[in-house]
Design a protein around this motif. Structure first.
Motif, PDB file in Angstrom:
ATOM      1  N   SER A  43      74.757   0.534  60.552  1.00 61.74           N
ATOM      2  CA  SER A  43      74.749   1.493  61.793  1.00 61.74           C
ATOM      3  C   SER A  43      75.740   2.879  61.337  1.00 61.74           C
ATOM      4  O   SER A  43      75.644   3.516  61.793  1.00 61.74           O
ATOM      5  N   LEU A  44      76.955   2.419  61.819  1.00 61.24           N
ATOM      6  CA  LEU A  44      78.185   2.756  61.571  1.00 61.24           C
ATOM      7  C   LEU A  44      77.868   4.466  60.904  1.00 61.24           C
ATOM      8  O   LEU A  44      78.545   5.526  60.813  1.00 61.24           O
ATOM      9  N   VAL A  45      77.598   3.745  59.313  1.00 62.90           N
ATOM     10  CA  VAL A  45      77.867   4.671  57.414  1.00 62.90           C
ATOM     11  C   VAL A  45      76.391   5.823  58.249  1.00 62.90           C
ATOM     12  O   VAL A  45      76.706   7.258  58.564  1.00 62.90           O
ATOM     13  N   LEU A  46      75.405   5.307  58.563  1.00 65.48           N
ATOM     14  CA  LEU A  46      74.215   6.396  59.265  1.00 65.48           C
ATOM     15  C   LEU A  46      74.622   7.593  59.831  1.00 65.48           C
ATOM     16  O   LEU A  46      74.349   8.495  60.277  1.00 65.48           O
ATOM     17  N   LYS A  47      75.668   7.013  61.373  1.00 59.53           N
ATOM     18  CA  LYS A  47      76.044   7.229  62.022  1.00 59.53           C
ATOM     19  C   LYS A  47      77.359   8.808  61.870  1.00 59.53           C
ATOM     20  O   LYS A  47      76.778   9.346  62.560  1.00 59.53           O
ATOM     21  N   LYS A  48      78.286   7.718  60.861  1.00 60.28           N
ATOM     22  CA  LYS A  48      78.657   9.567  60.270  1.00 60.28           C
ATOM     23  C   LYS A  48      77.689   9.923  58.942  1.00 60.28           C
ATOM     24  O   LYS A  48      78.314  11.083  59.013  1.00 60.28           O
ATOM     25  N   ILE A  49      76.484   9.886  58.207  1.00 56.17           N
ATOM     26  CA  ILE A  49      75.947  10.605  57.864  1.00 56.17           C
ATOM     27  C   ILE A  49      75.479  11.374  58.333  1.00 56.17           C
ATOM     28  O   ILE A  49      75.536  12.667  58.774  1.00 56.17           O
ATOM     29  N   VAL A  50      74.878  10.765  59.930  1.00 54.78           N
ATOM     30  CA  VAL A  50      73.914  12.618  60.935  1.00 54.78           C
ATOM     31  C   VAL A  50      75.363  13.275  61.486  1.00 54.78           C
ATOM     32  O   VAL A  50      75.169  13.990  61.702  1.00 54.78           O
ATOM     33  N   ASP A  51      76.527  12.433  62.318  1.00 54.87           N
ATOM     34  CA  ASP A  51      77.400  13.252  62.843  1.00 54.87           C
ATOM     35  C   ASP A  51      78.350  14.663  60.957  1.00 54.87           C
ATOM     36  O   ASP A  51      78.692  15.150  62.113  1.00 54.87           O
ATOM     37  N   GLY A  52      77.970  14.170  60.427  1.00 47.60           N
ATOM     38  CA  GLY A  52      78.626  14.477  59.434  1.00 47.60           C
ATOM     39  C   GLY A  52      78.517  15.334  58.172  1.00 47.60           C
ATOM     40  O   GLY A  52      77.703  16.175  58.985  1.00 47.60           O
ATOM     41  N   LEU A  54      74.723  16.216  57.231  1.00 48.71           N
ATOM     42  CA  LEU A  54      73.757  16.344  57.981  1.00 48.71           C
ATOM     43  C   LEU A  54      74.260  17.296  59.080  1.00 48.71           C
ATOM     44  O   LEU A  54      73.704  18.685  59.209  1.00 48.71           O
ATOM     45  N   ALA A  55      74.912  17.266  59.551  1.00 51.99           N
ATOM     46  CA  ALA A  55      75.680  17.979  61.350  1.00 51.99           C
ATOM     47  C   ALA A  55      76.196  19.671  60.049  1.00 51.99           C
ATOM     48  O   ALA A  55      76.068  20.882  60.399  1.00 51.99           O
ATOM     49  N   SER A  56      76.324  19.457  58.690  1.00 48.79           N
ATOM     50  CA  SER A  56      77.951  20.851  58.346  1.00 48.79           C
ATOM     51  C   SER A  56      77.073  20.897  56.609  1.00 48.79           C
ATOM     52  O   SER A  56      77.543  21.635  56.085  1.00 48.79           O
ATOM     53  N   GLY A  57      75.843  20.669  56.611  1.00 48.38           N
ATOM     54  CA  GLY A  57      74.255  21.427  55.141  1.00 48.38           C
ATOM     55  C   GLY A  57      74.500  20.612  54.554  1.00 48.38           C
ATOM     56  O   GLY A  57      73.419  20.690  53.902  1.00 48.38           O
ATOM     57  N   GLY A  58      75.213  19.244  55.003  1.00 48.18           N
ATOM     58  CA  GLY A  58      74.937  18.297  53.337  1.00 48.18           C
ATOM     59  C   GLY A  58      75.590  18.064  52.296  1.00 48.18           C
ATOM     60  O   GLY A  58      76.027  17.335  50.967  1.00 48.18           O
ATOM     61  N   GLN A  59      76.800  18.965  52.434  1.00 46.31           N
ATOM     62  CA  GLN A  59      78.058  18.704  51.682  1.00 46.31           C
ATOM     63  C   GLN A  59      78.504  16.463  51.210  1.00 46.31           C
ATOM     64  O   GLN A  59      78.798  16.583  53.283  1.00 46.31           O
ATOM     65  N   GLY A  60      78.413  16.013  50.496  1.00 49.63           N
ATOM     66  CA  GLY A  60      79.394  14.851  50.322  1.00 49.63           C
ATOM     67  C   GLY A  60      77.781  13.645  50.902  1.00 49.63           C
ATOM     68  O   GLY A  60      78.355  12.426  51.227  1.00 49.63           O
ATOM     69  N   LEU A  61      76.952  14.281  51.098  1.00 48.42           N
ATOM     70  CA  LEU A  61      76.065  13.531  51.543  1.00 48.42           C
ATOM     71  C   LEU A  61      75.508  12.594  50.567  1.00 48.42           C
ATOM     72  O   LEU A  61      74.837  11.387  50.482  1.00 48.42           O
ATOM     73  N   TRP A  62      75.961  12.777  49.094  1.00 49.65           N
ATOM     74  CA  TRP A  62      75.964  11.420  48.514  1.00 49.65           C
ATOM     75  C   TRP A  62      76.671  10.441  48.471  1.00 49.65           C
ATOM     76  O   TRP A  62      76.529   9.441  48.269  1.00 49.65           O
ATOM     77  N   GLN A  63      78.040  11.220  48.978  1.00 43.75           N
ATOM     78  CA  GLN A  63      79.018   9.230  49.386  1.00 43.75           C
ATOM     79  C   GLN A  63      78.551   8.767  50.051  1.00 43.75           C
ATOM     80  O   GLN A  63      78.384   7.641  49.888  1.00 43.75           O
ATOM     81  N   TYR A  64      78.029   9.123  51.006  1.00 38.34           N
ATOM     82  CA  TYR A  64      77.846   8.386  51.726  1.00 38.34           C
ATOM     83  C   TYR A  64      76.414   7.660  51.626  1.00 38.34           C
ATOM     84  O   TYR A  64      76.448   6.069  52.581  1.00 38.34           O
ATOM     85  N   ALA A  65      75.162   8.557  51.139  1.00 37.93           N
ATOM     86  CA  ALA A  65      73.969   7.299  50.570  1.00 37.93           C
ATOM     87  C   ALA A  65      74.555   6.029  49.972  1.00 37.93           C
ATOM     88  O   ALA A  65      74.140   4.962  50.260  1.00 37.93           O
ATOM     89  N   PHE A  66      75.746   6.577  49.176  1.00 38.24           N
ATOM     90  CA  PHE A  66      75.804   5.109  47.969  1.00 38.24           C
ATOM     91  C   PHE A  66      76.684   4.300  49.260  1.00 38.24           C
ATOM     92  O   PHE A  66      76.450   3.457  48.853  1.00 38.24           O
TER      93      PHE A  66
END
Length: 130
Positions: A43-52, A54-66
């Motif tokens: 849940s914390l990682v999903l919060k970081k994905i949504v706030d980070g 996804l909010a800024s255009g998708g950069q670094g999404l793969w790192q958060y996905a892993f």
């Protein structure tokens, strides 16, 4: 009517099983504690994905996905260890209780065996313990 030592029977079986199988008890306690902590990670990682990303255009999404995948895998691993520890400890507890009951069956008077059908004794010995 309850006998004096009836409540002590289960407590004694639990204490003996815990003493003989203390690695499983420790493993079970650690797995429950780790699972409680790890349970919040996805849940914390999903919060970081949504706030980070996804909010800024998708950069670094793969790192958060892993990172999310790793959190879910750790949660599954802690669940596996908890279930394994509970299963092994539970089966050993049943074995201990059945052994204690078998010891008590030897102490019963012969009149018990003449009056009570064998199926009833076996049923109490197996089904009631489970």
């Amino acid at each position: 009517m309850r006998r004096k030592n009836e409540n002590g029977f289960m407590a004694q079986a639990l204490a003996e099983t815990s003493k003989k199988n203390h690695p499983y008890v420790v493993l079970l306690i650690l797995a429950v504690a780790a699972g409680a902590v790890i349970n919040a990670w996805p849940s914390l990682v999903l919060k970081k994905i949504v706030d980070g990303p996804l909010a800024s255009g998708g950069q670094g999404l793969w790192q958060y996905a892993f990172l999310y995948l790793g959190a879910v895998l750790l949660l599954g691993l802690s669940d596996l260890v908890r279930e394994y520890g509970a299963m092994v400890f539970g089966q050993r507890m049943l074995l201990n209780i059945r052994s204690k009951m078998l010891d008590r069956l030897r102490l019963l008077p012969m009149s018990y065996y003449f009056e009570v059908p064998a199926g009833e004794t076996i049923s109490r010995f197996t089904a009631d313990i489970d």
